[in-house]
Scaffold this motif. Structure first.
Motif, PDB file in Angstrom:
ATOM      1  N   ARG A   1      56.688 -32.640 -42.416  1.00 36.57           N
ATOM      2  CA  ARG A   1      56.097 -33.686 -43.287  1.00 36.57           C
ATOM      3  C   ARG A   1      56.999 -33.030 -44.907  1.00 36.57           C
ATOM      4  O   ARG A   1      57.623 -32.106 -45.195  1.00 36.57           O
ATOM      5  N   GLN A   2      57.245 -33.924 -45.886  1.00 35.62           N
ATOM      6  CA  GLN A   2      58.090 -34.104 -46.876  1.00 35.62           C
ATOM      7  C   GLN A   2      57.338 -32.880 -47.624  1.00 35.62           C
ATOM      8  O   GLN A   2      58.085 -31.806 -48.423  1.00 35.62           O
ATOM      9  N   GLY A   3      55.889 -32.715 -47.541  1.00 36.74           N
ATOM     10  CA  GLY A   3      55.366 -32.081 -48.764  1.00 36.74           C
ATOM     11  C   GLY A   3      54.993 -30.240 -48.049  1.00 36.74           C
ATOM     12  O   GLY A   3      55.237 -29.740 -49.024  1.00 36.74           O
ATOM     13  N   GLU A   4      55.639 -30.415 -46.845  1.00 35.14           N
ATOM     14  CA  GLU A   4      55.845 -29.239 -46.176  1.00 35.14           C
ATOM     15  C   GLU A   4      57.018 -28.340 -46.377  1.00 35.14           C
ATOM     16  O   GLU A   4      56.507 -27.113 -46.585  1.00 35.14           O
ATOM     17  N   LEU A   5      57.804 -28.937 -46.613  1.00 34.99           N
ATOM     18  CA  LEU A   5      59.425 -28.950 -46.339  1.00 34.99           C
ATOM     19  C   LEU A   5      59.737 -27.873 -47.846  1.00 34.99           C
ATOM     20  O   LEU A   5      59.455 -27.005 -47.918  1.00 34.99           O
ATOM     21  N   LEU A   6      58.828 -29.473 -48.639  1.00 38.38           N
ATOM     22  CA  LEU A   6      58.937 -28.375 -50.394  1.00 38.38           C
ATOM     23  C   LEU A   6      58.021 -27.769 -50.779  1.00 38.38           C
ATOM     24  O   LEU A   6      57.971 -27.065 -51.716  1.00 38.38           O
ATOM     25  N   GLY A   7      57.314 -27.013 -49.970  1.00 38.49           N
ATOM     26  CA  GLY A   7      56.073 -25.961 -50.305  1.00 38.49           C
ATOM     27  C   GLY A   7      56.895 -24.833 -49.688  1.00 38.49           C
ATOM     28  O   GLY A   7      56.148 -24.033 -49.835  1.00 38.49           O
TER      29      GLY A   7
ATOM     30  N   ILE B   1      53.207 -29.133 -51.109  1.00 33.32           N
ATOM     31  CA  ILE B   1      53.171 -28.891 -52.831  1.00 33.32           C
ATOM     32  C   ILE B   1      53.429 -30.264 -53.276  1.00 33.32           C
ATOM     33  O   ILE B   1      54.223 -31.305 -52.098  1.00 33.32           O
ATOM     34  N   GLN B   2      52.014 -31.168 -53.940  1.00 37.45           N
ATOM     35  CA  GLN B   2      52.244 -32.304 -54.127  1.00 37.45           C
ATOM     36  C   GLN B   2      52.420 -32.459 -55.824  1.00 37.45           C
ATOM     37  O   GLN B   2      52.228 -31.546 -56.487  1.00 37.45           O
TER      38      GLN B   2
ATOM     39  N   GLY C   1      48.631 -34.373 -63.489  1.00 36.21           N
ATOM     40  CA  GLY C   1      48.170 -32.467 -63.527  1.00 36.21           C
ATOM     41  C   GLY C   1      49.767 -31.989 -63.067  1.00 36.21           C
ATOM     42  O   GLY C   1      49.432 -30.390 -62.941  1.00 36.21           O
ATOM     43  N   GLY C   2      50.806 -32.254 -63.053  1.00 29.88           N
ATOM     44  CA  GLY C   2      52.253 -31.230 -62.034  1.00 29.88           C
ATOM     45  C   GLY C   2      51.821 -31.392 -60.782  1.00 29.88           C
ATOM     46  O   GLY C   2      50.986 -31.847 -60.186  1.00 29.88           O
ATOM     47  N   PHE C   3      52.318 -29.760 -60.550  1.00 25.99           N
ATOM     48  CA  PHE C   3      52.261 -29.824 -59.261  1.00 25.99           C
ATOM     49  C   PHE C   3      51.753 -29.159 -58.771  1.00 25.99           C
ATOM     50  O   PHE C   3      51.306 -28.211 -59.527  1.00 25.99           O
TER      51      PHE C   3
ATOM     52  N   PRO D   1      60.153 -26.259 -57.802  1.00 24.99           N
ATOM     53  CA  PRO D   1      59.290 -27.219 -57.280  1.00 24.99           C
ATOM     54  C   PRO D   1      59.972 -28.764 -57.369  1.00 24.99           C
ATOM     55  O   PRO D   1      60.324 -29.187 -58.378  1.00 24.99           O
ATOM     56  N   ILE D   2      60.343 -29.467 -56.303  1.00 27.39           N
ATOM     57  CA  ILE D   2      61.686 -30.195 -56.224  1.00 27.39           C
ATOM     58  C   ILE D   2      60.496 -31.907 -56.581  1.00 27.39           C
ATOM     59  O   ILE D   2      59.534 -31.779 -55.594  1.00 27.39           O
ATOM     60  N   GLU D   3      61.112 -32.653 -57.027  1.00 22.09           N
ATOM     61  CA  GLU D   3      60.597 -33.835 -57.469  1.00 22.09           C
ATOM     62  C   GLU D   3      60.376 -35.200 -56.147  1.00 22.09           C
ATOM     63  O   GLU D   3      61.283 -35.188 -56.203  1.00 22.09           O
ATOM     64  N   ALA D   4      59.616 -35.217 -55.745  1.00 26.49           N
ATOM     65  CA  ALA D   4      60.069 -35.680 -53.835  1.00 26.49           C
ATOM     66  C   ALA D   4      60.876 -37.714 -54.625  1.00 26.49           C
ATOM     67  O   ALA D   4      61.634 -37.672 -53.717  1.00 26.49           O
TER      68      ALA D   4
END
Length: 384
Positions: free
Chosen positions: A207-213, A232-233, A238-240, A295-298
């Protein structure tokens, strides 16, 4: 006053005005004997309230108060039940549904007076106001959770949502890349800084959040494996936030393809070079950070990278999540056992995998029938 008491009902009677009343004896409190009355238009209604009150008294729980509104209870539920038990993104979703759609409509409605008929009318009104069936379905699910906890605590005799039908949501069609399109997309992305990210998305189905985390300690390039341990979201205001994977089964270990290992080795070398050249770098050990290590903004990933690459490749626009669907579809089409695909994707059950990718099943059944035919058909005369 005409008394109407059935066997085992307790103090239930019909008033002169036609309404029904149920009374429960609370015993002595503060030196005097106290009781509580419940009113309704039918015997069944007050009998249900009386049964709920008795259960609450036996369990030491507070009894339903007609003065407690849904708005009051829902706000308490959000803070005392949802906040300690759900992920930040889910809490934000619940809060949004309550603030925007539920509390404005039902704020002052007594909790015990919300009926299935009233909820059905509410859903119809929301559709007329222009909300999509999917959004109204979200309202229904949040309300169902709120009422279910009220029921579990003995504050209600039934969950009114259980008798309500939310609007039917049209299943969104899954769009995937064919093997040729997937190869072409990765070839076009070969010189892109996020090439390794897209290789992992298509070959491992993250998943996208799994990749970015993902962080470098999660990856063992020598063994050709990685571990999914977090997502990561971005939380509004509240930021990441790093969080747990979607479910227990989402925390998993994945064997990497040789293509993925090669792409990650090249990506690591490029990242080290970029870090040395950067004037500012925030070390977070992320596999796929932005240009200063954060972290990258989705949304930025989609607008600045994914969509332009699809356009460069001459492919139709997809959702990023469709790369995950592509991974599953390609594997199932190649005859990989659904259980293996389920574990790789982190689905909670193989039935979820099969239901999600049922469009692949007919081809697999056709292939199975052909193999069974070849196995059992008698040999041809000219082959003997």
């Amino acid at each position: 006053m005409t008394k109407r008491r059935g066997h085992g009902e307790g103090s239930i009677y019909q008033r002169a005005d036609g309404r029904w009343c149920a009374r429960i004896d609370l015993g002595y409190q503060g030196g005097s004997r106290r009781s509580k009355d419940f009113y309704g238009s039918t015997r069944h209604e007050v009998q249900s309230q009386l049964a709920t009150a008795r259960r609450a008294a036996q369990d030491g729980l507070p009894m339903t108060s007609e003065r407690q509104t849904l708005g009051v209870f829902a706000r308490r539920w959000l803070e005392e039940v949802a906040r300690p038990s759900v992920r930040p993104k889910t809490l934000q979703f619940y809060a949004g549904m309550l603030r925007l759609h539920i509390i404005p409509s039902l704020d002052r409605r007594p909790l015990a007076k919300v009926s299935p008929q009233g909820l059905q009318a509410l859903y119809g009104q929301k559709l007329k106001e222009g909300l999509s069936p999917r959004t109204v379905g979200h309202i229904h699910r949040v309300l169902h959770k709120v009422f279910q906890d009220a029921l579990n605590w003995g504050l209600l005799g039934r969950n009114p949502c259980a008798a309500v039908r939310p609007p039917k949501v049209q299943v969104q069609e899954i769009r995937t890349l064919s093997p040729d399109d997937a190869r072409h997309f990765l070839a076009v992305a070969d010189d892109h800084p996020h090439h390794a990210l897209y290789v992992l998305a298509i070959t491992a189905g993250l998943r996208q959040g799994e990749l970015l985390g993902l962080k470098w300690p999660d990856v063992d390039l020598d063994a050709g494996r990685l571990r999914v341990q977090r997502t990561i979201q971005r939380i509004k205001g509240g930021g990441f936030i790093e969080g747990e994977p979607k479910s227990a089964s989402s925390r998993r270990s994945i064997t990497l393809t040789k293509m993925a290992v090669t792409a990650l080795k090249r990506h690591r070398a490029m990242q080290l070079e970029a870090r040395m050249k950067a004037l500012v770098w925030e070390e977070n050990s992320l596999l796929f950070p932005n240009e200063i290590g954060r972290p990258i903004e989705a949304t930025n990933l989609l607008r600045r990278s994914f969509f332009p690459l699809l356009e460069r490749a001459g492919l139709q626009r997809l959702r990023f999540h469709d790369l995950r669907h592509t991974a599953a579809t390609l594997l199932l089409a190649e005859g990989i056992h659904p259980k293996v695909v389920q574990e790789m994707l982190g689905h909670s059950a193989v039935s979820l995998t099969l239901d999600t990718y049922s469009h692949v099943v007919p081809d697999l059944q056709r292939e199975a029938a052909e193999k069974m035919q070849a196995l059992l058909e008698p040999p041809r005369a000219d082959a003997i």
